[in-house]
Design a protein around this motif. Structure first.
Motif, PDB file in Angstrom:
ATOM      1  N   GLU A  33     -17.278 -10.605  62.195  1.00 20.56           N
ATOM      2  CA  GLU A  33     -17.897  -9.500  62.908  1.00 20.56           C
ATOM      3  C   GLU A  33     -19.361  -9.862  63.149  1.00 20.56           C
ATOM      4  OE1 GLU A  33     -18.919  -6.658  59.076  1.00 20.56           O
ATOM      5  OE2 GLU A  33     -16.853  -6.706  59.834  1.00 20.56           O
ATOM      6  N   ARG A  34     -19.941  -9.230  64.194  1.00 15.16           N
ATOM      7  CA  ARG A  34     -21.336  -9.519  64.525  1.00 15.16           C
ATOM      8  C   ARG A  34     -22.085  -8.219  64.781  1.00 15.16           C
ATOM      9  NH1 ARG A  34     -21.194 -14.523  68.959  1.00 15.16           N
ATOM     10  NH2 ARG A  34     -20.558 -16.180  67.484  1.00 15.16           N
ATOM     11  N   ARG A  35     -23.443  -8.357  64.662  1.00 11.88           N
ATOM     12  CA  ARG A  35     -24.316  -7.285  65.117  1.00 11.88           C
ATOM     13  C   ARG A  35     -25.507  -7.935  65.826  1.00 11.88           C
ATOM     14  NH1 ARG A  35     -27.105  -4.632  59.699  1.00 11.88           N
ATOM     15  NH2 ARG A  35     -28.074  -6.545  58.859  1.00 11.88           N
ATOM     16  N   TYR A  36     -25.997  -7.257  66.873  1.00 11.93           N
ATOM     17  CA  TYR A  36     -26.967  -7.868  67.792  1.00 11.93           C
ATOM     18  C   TYR A  36     -28.289  -7.114  67.778  1.00 11.93           C
ATOM     19  CZ  TYR A  36     -23.091 -10.508  69.804  1.00 11.93           C
ATOM     20  OH  TYR A  36     -22.028 -11.354  69.985  1.00 11.93           O
ATOM     21  N   CYS A  37     -29.315  -7.921  68.106  1.00 11.00           N
ATOM     22  CA  CYS A  37     -30.632  -7.359  68.396  1.00 11.00           C
ATOM     23  C   CYS A  37     -30.816  -7.335  69.913  1.00 11.00           C
ATOM     24  CB  CYS A  37     -31.713  -8.222  67.730  1.00 11.00           C
ATOM     25  SG  CYS A  37     -33.412  -7.686  68.099  1.00 11.00           S
ATOM     26  N   GLU A  38     -31.690  -6.510  70.405  1.00  9.40           N
ATOM     27  CA  GLU A  38     -31.935  -6.434  71.845  1.00  9.40           C
ATOM     28  C   GLU A  38     -32.425  -7.751  72.418  1.00  9.40           C
ATOM     29  OE1 GLU A  38     -34.615  -3.256  72.527  1.00  9.40           O
ATOM     30  OE2 GLU A  38     -33.102  -1.670  72.226  1.00  9.40           O
ATOM     31  N   CYS A  39     -33.008  -8.585  71.573  1.00  9.37           N
ATOM     32  CA  CYS A  39     -33.517  -9.862  72.053  1.00  9.37           C
ATOM     33  C   CYS A  39     -32.415 -10.897  72.227  1.00  9.37           C
ATOM     34  CB  CYS A  39     -34.582 -10.391  71.107  1.00  9.37           C
ATOM     35  SG  CYS A  39     -33.926 -10.956  69.508  1.00  9.37           S
ATOM     36  N   GLY A  40     -31.187 -10.584  71.793  1.00 13.17           N
ATOM     37  CA  GLY A  40     -30.084 -11.521  71.909  1.00 13.17           C
ATOM     38  C   GLY A  40     -29.695 -12.200  70.611  1.00 13.17           C
ATOM     39  N   GLU A  41     -30.534 -12.115  69.616  1.00 16.14           N
ATOM     40  CA  GLU A  41     -30.181 -12.687  68.329  1.00 16.14           C
ATOM     41  C   GLU A  41     -29.068 -11.846  67.679  1.00 16.14           C
ATOM     42  OE1 GLU A  41     -31.250 -15.409  66.802  1.00 16.14           O
ATOM     43  OE2 GLU A  41     -32.513 -15.946  68.526  1.00 16.14           O
ATOM     44  N   TYR A  42     -28.264 -12.495  66.833  1.00 19.53           N
ATOM     45  CA  TYR A  42     -27.198 -11.759  66.159  1.00 19.53           C
ATOM     46  C   TYR A  42     -27.004 -12.288  64.735  1.00 19.53           C
ATOM     47  CZ  TYR A  42     -24.285 -15.834  67.270  1.00 19.53           C
ATOM     48  OH  TYR A  42     -23.784 -17.104  67.381  1.00 19.53           O
ATOM     49  N   GLU A  43     -26.377 -11.470  63.927  1.00 22.84           N
ATOM     50  CA  GLU A  43     -25.937 -11.866  62.590  1.00 22.84           C
ATOM     51  C   GLU A  43     -24.413 -11.854  62.563  1.00 22.84           C
ATOM     52  OE1 GLU A  43     -29.488 -10.379  59.611  1.00 22.84           O
ATOM     53  OE2 GLU A  43     -27.854  -8.982  60.073  1.00 22.84           O
ATOM     54  N   GLU A  44     -23.831 -12.704  61.719  1.00 25.68           N
ATOM     55  CA  GLU A  44     -22.378 -12.861  61.689  1.00 25.68           C
ATOM     56  C   GLU A  44     -21.903 -12.951  60.230  1.00 25.68           C
ATOM     57  OE1 GLU A  44     -20.074 -15.497  64.584  1.00 25.68           O
ATOM     58  OE2 GLU A  44     -19.999 -16.689  62.722  1.00 25.68           O
ATOM     59  N   ARG A  45     -20.765 -12.345  59.953  1.00 22.23           N
ATOM     60  CA  ARG A  45     -20.190 -12.412  58.608  1.00 22.23           C
ATOM     61  C   ARG A  45     -18.677 -12.188  58.714  1.00 22.23           C
ATOM     62  NH1 ARG A  45     -22.356  -6.639  56.041  1.00 22.23           N
ATOM     63  NH2 ARG A  45     -21.027  -5.274  57.319  1.00 22.23           N
ATOM     64  N   SER A  46     -17.988 -12.514  57.636  1.00 21.98           N
ATOM     65  CA  SER A  46     -16.538 -12.318  57.603  1.00 21.98           C
ATOM     66  C   SER A  46     -16.212 -10.834  57.467  1.00 21.98           C
ATOM     67  CB  SER A  46     -15.918 -13.077  56.413  1.00 21.98           C
ATOM     68  OG  SER A  46     -16.137 -14.472  56.534  1.00 21.98           O
ATOM     69  N   HIS A  47     -15.035 -10.466  57.964  1.00 27.37           N
ATOM     70  CA  HIS A  47     -14.569  -9.099  57.803  1.00 27.37           C
ATOM     71  C   HIS A  47     -14.326  -8.773  56.329  1.00 27.37           C
ATOM     72  CE1 HIS A  47     -14.045  -8.352  62.052  1.00 27.37           C
ATOM     73  NE2 HIS A  47     -13.247  -9.414  62.182  1.00 27.37           N
ATOM     74  N   THR A  48     -14.450  -7.503  55.997  1.00 29.82           N
ATOM     75  CA  THR A  48     -14.020  -6.990  54.692  1.00 29.82           C
ATOM     76  C   THR A  48     -12.751  -6.203  54.949  1.00 29.82           C
ATOM     77  OG1 THR A  48     -16.321  -6.836  53.943  1.00 29.82           O
ATOM     78  CG2 THR A  48     -14.664  -5.608  52.694  1.00 29.82           C
ATOM     79  N   LEU A  49     -11.613  -6.862  54.726  1.00 35.57           N
ATOM     80  CA  LEU A  49     -10.334  -6.322  55.170  1.00 35.57           C
ATOM     81  C   LEU A  49      -9.625  -5.539  54.077  1.00 35.57           C
ATOM     82  CD1 LEU A  49      -8.999  -9.434  57.152  1.00 35.57           C
ATOM     83  CD2 LEU A  49     -10.210  -7.424  58.049  1.00 35.57           C
ATOM     84  N   ASN A  50      -8.910  -4.514  54.495  1.00 35.68           N
ATOM     85  CA  ASN A  50      -8.045  -3.735  53.615  1.00 35.68           C
ATOM     86  C   ASN A  50      -6.706  -3.562  54.308  1.00 35.68           C
ATOM     87  OD1 ASN A  50      -7.325  -2.043  51.363  1.00 35.68           O
ATOM     88  ND2 ASN A  50      -7.581  -0.280  52.729  1.00 35.68           N
TER      89      ASN A  50
END
Length: 232
Positions: A33-50
């Motif tokens: 999954e990812r989350r973005y900043c308005e500048c285009g940068e993003y962070e990424e990590r594995s899902h926490t699945l159930n």
């Protein structure tokens, strides 16, 4: 700008330094999954699945498996279905005298015959236990004794032994009565009379010579020698 000229001057866009402010997490693919900043940068990590698993029984010894998977931190969801044979490993009831009832996770049920041990006898009652794993069913039968009598030897001067009533089937002692009186067999010899108990090993000899004033006692095992004077 001259007409028809294709020259373009590229001027770097100056973006002022800033601290990224990331938004909500969104599913990028099945792994991350990812989350973005308005500048285009993003962070990424594995899902926490159930994953939640449910079953739909076909009532024929098989069922459909339904696996609903959701990520706990983003909008990712997935569903997986497949068929498999039932595994009846949940004990529902073991109180039936013939069968125990086992169930699968889908609800499908099958009866399984009890398998009993050889029984344990206590106080005239035999208890039989089912040896199937997880089953606690048992039942009891009262034992009917087949009796006989034996004599347990003690062989003392004043104690012959025990008359024992016992069960020939289970060997349980039902009654034990002490016997203090020997039952002698007399053998009349020239110089003495021999007394031998027919129930135990005790015996003694009585000397006939009336002129012996003192007792002559011979200890040999459980035997002894007496004069007629001693008996008087």
């Amino acid at each position: 700008m001259n007409e028809g000229c294709g020259y373009v001057k590229r001027v770097p866009l100056e973006i002022p330094d800033h601290e990224c402010q990331f938004g909500e997490w969104y599913s990028y693919n099945a792994e991350v999954e990812r989350r973005y900043c308005e500048c285009g940068e993003y962070e990424e990590r594995s899902h926490t699945l159930n994953t939640v698993t449910s079953h739909e029984s076909y009532q024929d010894g098989s069922h459909k498996v339904i696996q609903d998977t959701k990520c706990q931190t983003c909008d990712y969801t997935a569903e997986n279905t497949f068929d498999e044979a039932c595994v009846c490993d949940i004990l529902i009831d073991d109180k039936d005298e013939k069968n125990e009832l086992w169930a699968c996770a889908c609800g499908y049920q099958i009866p399984v015959l009890h398998i009993f041990d050889n029984g344990t006898l206590s106080d005239g009652v035999t208890t039989y236990n089912c040896i199937n794993s997880g089953c606690s069913y048992s039942y009891q039968n009262e034992h009917i004794h087949t009796t006989d009598t034996r004599f347990d030897k003690v062989s003392e001067e004043n104690y012959c032994g025990d008359s024992v009533l016992y069960c020939t089937d289970c060997n349980m002692v039902l009654e034990s009565v002490p016997v203090y009186d020997h039952d002698f067999l007399e053998t009349d010899n020239a110089a003495s009379i021999d007394y031998d108990c027919i129930n135990c090993d005790y015996s003694y000899e009585q000397i006939k010579n009336p002129f012996l004033q003192s007792s002559v006692v011979e200890e040999e095992g459980m035997s002894r020698t007496l004069t007629l004077d001693e008996e008087e």
